[in-house]
Design a protein around this motif. Structure first.
Motif, PDB file in Angstrom:
ATOM      1  N   LEU A 313     -43.002  71.059  -4.076  1.00 43.48           N
ATOM      2  CA  LEU A 313     -44.378  70.677  -3.789  1.00 43.48           C
ATOM      3  C   LEU A 313     -45.021  69.985  -4.981  1.00 43.48           C
ATOM      4  O   LEU A 313     -45.745  68.990  -4.820  1.00 43.48           O
ATOM      5  CB  LEU A 313     -45.200  71.904  -3.384  1.00 43.48           C
ATOM      6  CG  LEU A 313     -46.691  71.653  -3.101  1.00 43.48           C
ATOM      7  CD1 LEU A 313     -46.878  70.589  -2.032  1.00 43.48           C
ATOM      8  CD2 LEU A 313     -47.380  72.953  -2.699  1.00 43.48           C
ATOM      9  N   ARG A 317     -46.548  65.947  -4.906  1.00 41.70           N
ATOM     10  CA  ARG A 317     -47.939  65.560  -5.168  1.00 41.70           C
ATOM     11  C   ARG A 317     -48.038  64.244  -5.936  1.00 41.70           C
ATOM     12  O   ARG A 317     -49.132  63.758  -6.216  1.00 41.70           O
ATOM     13  CB  ARG A 317     -48.666  66.680  -5.910  1.00 41.70           C
ATOM     14  CG  ARG A 317     -48.962  67.889  -5.017  1.00 41.70           C
ATOM     15  CD  ARG A 317     -50.059  68.745  -5.570  1.00 41.70           C
ATOM     16  NE  ARG A 317     -50.397  69.855  -4.696  1.00 41.70           N
ATOM     17  CZ  ARG A 317     -51.206  69.790  -3.652  1.00 41.70           C
ATOM     18  NH1 ARG A 317     -51.762  68.622  -3.329  1.00 41.70           N
ATOM     19  NH2 ARG A 317     -51.468  70.860  -2.926  1.00 41.70           N
ATOM     20  N   TRP A 341     -51.197  78.106   1.737  1.00 38.03           N
ATOM     21  CA  TRP A 341     -50.573  77.564   2.947  1.00 38.03           C
ATOM     22  C   TRP A 341     -49.930  78.690   3.761  1.00 38.03           C
ATOM     23  O   TRP A 341     -50.036  78.715   4.991  1.00 38.03           O
ATOM     24  CB  TRP A 341     -49.525  76.525   2.571  1.00 38.03           C
ATOM     25  CG  TRP A 341     -50.074  75.243   2.013  1.00 38.03           C
ATOM     26  CD1 TRP A 341     -51.348  75.010   1.572  1.00 38.03           C
ATOM     27  CD2 TRP A 341     -49.357  74.021   1.840  1.00 38.03           C
ATOM     28  NE1 TRP A 341     -51.473  73.724   1.123  1.00 38.03           N
ATOM     29  CE2 TRP A 341     -50.276  73.076   1.279  1.00 38.03           C
ATOM     30  CE3 TRP A 341     -48.059  73.614   2.078  1.00 38.03           C
ATOM     31  CZ2 TRP A 341     -49.892  71.771   0.971  1.00 38.03           C
ATOM     32  CZ3 TRP A 341     -47.680  72.313   1.786  1.00 38.03           C
ATOM     33  CH2 TRP A 341     -48.592  71.400   1.238  1.00 38.03           C
ATOM     34  N   VAL A 374     -49.282  65.437   1.832  1.00 38.64           N
ATOM     35  CA  VAL A 374     -49.661  66.754   1.317  1.00 38.64           C
ATOM     36  C   VAL A 374     -51.168  66.967   1.457  1.00 38.64           C
ATOM     37  O   VAL A 374     -51.625  68.068   1.801  1.00 38.64           O
ATOM     38  CB  VAL A 374     -49.200  66.903  -0.146  1.00 38.64           C
ATOM     39  CG1 VAL A 374     -49.809  68.148  -0.782  1.00 38.64           C
ATOM     40  CG2 VAL A 374     -47.676  66.973  -0.221  1.00 38.64           C
ATOM     41  N   ASP A 378     -53.167  70.024   3.180  1.00 38.43           N
ATOM     42  CA  ASP A 378     -54.238  70.735   2.476  1.00 38.43           C
ATOM     43  C   ASP A 378     -55.509  70.794   3.321  1.00 38.43           C
ATOM     44  O   ASP A 378     -56.189  71.835   3.385  1.00 38.43           O
ATOM     45  CB  ASP A 378     -54.552  70.042   1.149  1.00 38.43           C
ATOM     46  CG  ASP A 378     -53.659  70.498   0.006  1.00 38.43           C
ATOM     47  OD1 ASP A 378     -53.195  71.654   0.036  1.00 38.43           O
ATOM     48  OD2 ASP A 378     -53.437  69.692  -0.905  1.00 38.43           O
ATOM     49  N   LEU A 406     -43.782  70.320   8.262  1.00 43.60           N
ATOM     50  CA  LEU A 406     -43.558  70.563   6.839  1.00 43.60           C
ATOM     51  C   LEU A 406     -42.069  70.542   6.514  1.00 43.60           C
ATOM     52  O   LEU A 406     -41.633  69.946   5.517  1.00 43.60           O
ATOM     53  CB  LEU A 406     -44.158  71.907   6.429  1.00 43.60           C
ATOM     54  CG  LEU A 406     -45.639  71.960   6.095  1.00 43.60           C
ATOM     55  CD1 LEU A 406     -46.070  73.407   5.880  1.00 43.60           C
ATOM     56  CD2 LEU A 406     -45.957  71.122   4.867  1.00 43.60           C
ATOM     57  N   LEU A 410     -41.326  66.925   5.099  1.00 42.36           N
ATOM     58  CA  LEU A 410     -41.531  67.123   3.666  1.00 42.36           C
ATOM     59  C   LEU A 410     -40.480  68.013   3.012  1.00 42.36           C
ATOM     60  O   LEU A 410     -40.454  68.144   1.788  1.00 42.36           O
ATOM     61  CB  LEU A 410     -42.916  67.695   3.412  1.00 42.36           C
ATOM     62  CG  LEU A 410     -44.084  66.733   3.673  1.00 42.36           C
ATOM     63  CD1 LEU A 410     -45.416  67.487   3.627  1.00 42.36           C
ATOM     64  CD2 LEU A 410     -44.082  65.608   2.652  1.00 42.36           C
TER      65      LEU A 410
END
Length: 414
Positions: A313, A317, A341, A374, A378, A406, A410
């Motif tokens: 993560l 970012r 999360w 991301v 959020d 996710l 990701l």
């Protein structure tokens, strides 16, 4: 060579948009499109295994893992190939310095790399190919280049004549002075006597005392670095494959030379459709590098009980093409973000999930814009938790949908 184990990845109920990427060669945005029924083909240059995986490596491989996933979510099969330069000067020098057999060092560090990639949930290549095992492919390509008149000898070494490729320089776009500077800084030998052009690169290094070598039609020795990747990519992916990836420090000479080898071997066919490059990660004010001693290792973080998903993560970012600096504060922020999360998805229901799924997939189709993706997650977490713990829930299946995107897009599991 054995790859690492593939994680289970959920299938999404929606199809992601086509993926566009910034192309280093043209400076333009390109949407590489596989031929009908053919897989999307990706080659990402791998490690020289003389040390553990640092966060600069991890950022590159996580970045191109996003492409792998985005293609899959857009409905493509993916044919992914990666090399391991398991014999080269830095590896041999390191083995001599620490008094370890070079084969043992390469095997140990390659296994550690596998473990790091598996922990970070990077999808493995279908072909994970070592330089040593690909020597026959390199020899075959050198022979093709020799027949094309692009090879000449300096003592026991063979060199590739960059003038044989009319497109030489098109991939990097650098002027000659810049090429010469980078060539000298990045493993080249521009000042060697006997070369026709200072930029010509070695494709076969003749046998040296105390170094490993293999028999060949040119005499005993070993392949150069650039011919290794060109041969592996051509063999497993063919010409004009969709994306050649790697760190921005590979733009020149490595990717330029690879392209030159392939394009002389098959005139009229570009090495790759798109050249995509990841940015450099710094630490303590400098690019992470062995020479500067400012490396942060993935394995060291894992061994200090840091959740690998927090590492991933923290990397996500930042846009994969950006240069940026790692800080411990960013890592611990990512640990806290994951906790939030997980609290949100534990509720089951939450704010409507469809918009965040759409935004995540759209962001990654847009030159792999992970920070934008991301941020969308959020926002969903904030809307679901609310300022006092729980917001009004509107989507009973929100958590399941968010967890799926996710993971699939990701590479994050909660």
């Amino acid at each position: 060579m054995r790859s690492w184990s593939a994680p289970e990845v959920p299938s999404l109920p929606v199809t992601a948009p086509p993926v566009s990427l910034h192309d280093t060669a043209s400076g333009e945005r390109i949407t590489p499109t596989p031929a009908d029924g053919a897989p999307a083909r990706l080659y990402v240059c791998g490690i020289t295994p003389y040390d553990a995986t640092h966060l600069g490596h991890a950022a590159t491989y996580v970045g191109f893992d996003l492409l792998h996933r985005a293609w899959r979510n857009a409905g493509h099969d993916v044919h992914f190939v990666q090399n391991v330069t398991d014999v080269d000067d830095p590896l041999l020098e390191r083995a001599t310095k620490v008094k370890v057999d070079w084969v043992e060092l390469a095997e140990r560090e390659t296994e550690l790399f596998r473990q790091d990639m598996q922990a970070l949930r990077v999808l493995p290549p279908q072909h994970y190919v070592g330089a040593v095992e690909s020597i026959p492919l390199a020899v075959e390509l050198i022979e093709v280049l020799d027949k094309a008149g692009a090879i000449y000898r300096v003592e026991t070494d063979l060199y590739f004549s960059v003038s044989a490729d009319p497109a030489f320089g098109d991939e990097s776009g650098y002027d000659r002075d810049t090429m010469l500077r980078f060539f000298g800084e990045r493993g080249g030998d521009p000042d060697r006597e006997g070369k026709r052009d200072p930029l010509d690169c070695v494709v076969w290094r003749g046998e040296r005392e105390g170094e490993p070598s293999w028999p060949s039609p040119f005499g005993p020795g070993r392949p150069g670095w650039h011919i290794e990747c060109a041969a592996i990519a051509r063999h497993h992916l063919g010409g004009a494959f969709e994306v050649q990836g790697g760190g921005s420090d590979l733009v020149f000479p490595h990717h330029e030379m690879c392209a030159g080898h392939a394009q002389v071997a098959e005139p009229g066919t570009p090495f790759a459709q798109v050249y995509s490059h990841a940015g450099m990660v710094g630490y303590d004010g400098e690019k992470m590098s062995k020479s500067r001693g400012n490396l942060v290792f993935v394995s060291a973080l894992r061994n200090s009980d840091i959740d690998p998903m927090a590492i991933r993560l923290a990397l996500l970012r930042h846009h994969f093409r950006a240069d940026w600096e790692w800080t411990d504060a960013e890592l611990f922020d990512a640990v806290d973000d994951l906790a939030r999360w997980r609290k949100a998805v534990a509720l089951g229901a939450g704010a409507e999930a469809a918009p965040v799924v759409t935004e995540v997939l759209a962001a990654l189709a847009d030159d792999l814009d992970a920070p934008r993706a991301v941020a969308a997650v959020d926002a969903w977490v904030g809307a679901t938790l609310g300022t006092e713990g729980l917001a009004d829930t509107t989507d009973a299946d929100a958590a399941a949908a968010v967890l799926a995107v996710l993971d699939a897009a990701l590479g994050l599991t909660l």
